[in-house]
Design an enzyme around this catalytic site. Structure first.
Site, mmCIF file in Angstrom:
data_model
loop_
_atom_site.group_PDB
_atom_site.id
_atom_site.type_symbol
_atom_site.label_atom_id
_atom_site.label_comp_id
_atom_site.label_asym_id
_atom_site.label_seq_id
_atom_site.Cartn_x
_atom_site.Cartn_y
_atom_site.Cartn_z
ATOM 1 N N HIS A 1 -10.085 1.443 1.667
ATOM 2 C CA HIS A 1 -9.596 2.788 2.019
ATOM 3 C C HIS A 1 -10.767 3.756 2.212
ATOM 4 C CE1 HIS A 1 -5.245 2.618 1.805
ATOM 5 N NE2 HIS A 1 -5.231 2.105 0.585
ATOM 6 N N CYS B 1 0.854 -1.182 0.000
ATOM 7 C CA CYS B 1 0.000 0.000 0.000
ATOM 8 C C CYS B 1 0.889 1.230 0.000
ATOM 9 C CB CYS B 1 -0.895 -0.002 1.240
ATOM 10 S SG CYS B 1 -2.001 1.422 1.329
#
Ligand code: GNR
Ligand code: NI
Length: 167
Positions: A137, A91
């Site tokens: 997210h 990420c």
């Protein structure tokens, strides 16, 4: 075009739940272009608005080899999921760490495209994983949440130390 700054774990702003996009206008399309530039420059295969401290339900992806197939999803909704697949995930908000995470291997997602038209996507494998990672997210979730507490703490400590050195 100038890339935007990407928030890094454990920044609490990454825990914000994003709100639906209300208007797909020129301003939003400008933001989408900046998100794509930021993703390609990073480089990453996906980016959610949350990572830029913009709390709208908007994400961009490009898993193509030549980085010439951008996909923009506005207000994405998971319609169905099937199967299971474990992938080493990384990420841009957790730089330098790659850990296996188990996700659905096939998903169906409805969304709006950047022109405001409806999109329905059937995705599998890496694209499915990436969409699920980006949609997380938008709900304030990170892949480290699926790891053991010990591993997550280790990652947090290492990143905080790096962030202190950068400050
Ligand atoms: O660039 C990225 N690579 C990646 C690899 C495996 C699973 C998910 C991802 S997404 C990540 C970019 C990112 O942080 N998007 O939020
Ligand atoms: Ni991410």
């Amino acid at each position: 075009m100038v890339p935007l700054e990407i928030l890094e774990f454990p920044d609490p702003r990454l825990r914000t739940t994003a709100k639906p996009v209300k208007e797909i206008d020129g301003k939003l399309n400008k933001l989408i272009d900046r998100m794509l530039v930021t993703m390609y420059e990073a480089p990453g295969i996906g980016l959610a608005a949350t990572q830029l401290n913009i709390h709208q339900r908007l994400l961009v992806l490009d898993i193509s080899e030549h980085k010439d197939s951008p996909l923009v999803l506005i207000n994405p909704v998971l319609v169905s999921e099937e199967g299971e697949l474990e992938t080493a995930e990384g990420c841009l908000s957790v730089p330098g760490f790659y850990e296996p995470v188990s996700r659905a291997s096939q998903i169906q997602v409805d969304a709006l495209g950047r022109d405001g038209g409806p999109i329905s996507i059937e995705a599998e494998d890496l694209l499915a994983v990436c969409i699920q990672h980006e949609m997380d997210h938008l709900d304030g979730k990170l892949f480290v949440d699926y790891l053991s507490t010990a591993k997550r703490q280790m990652i947090r400590k290492k990143l905080q130390k790096l962030q202190r050195l950068q400050a």
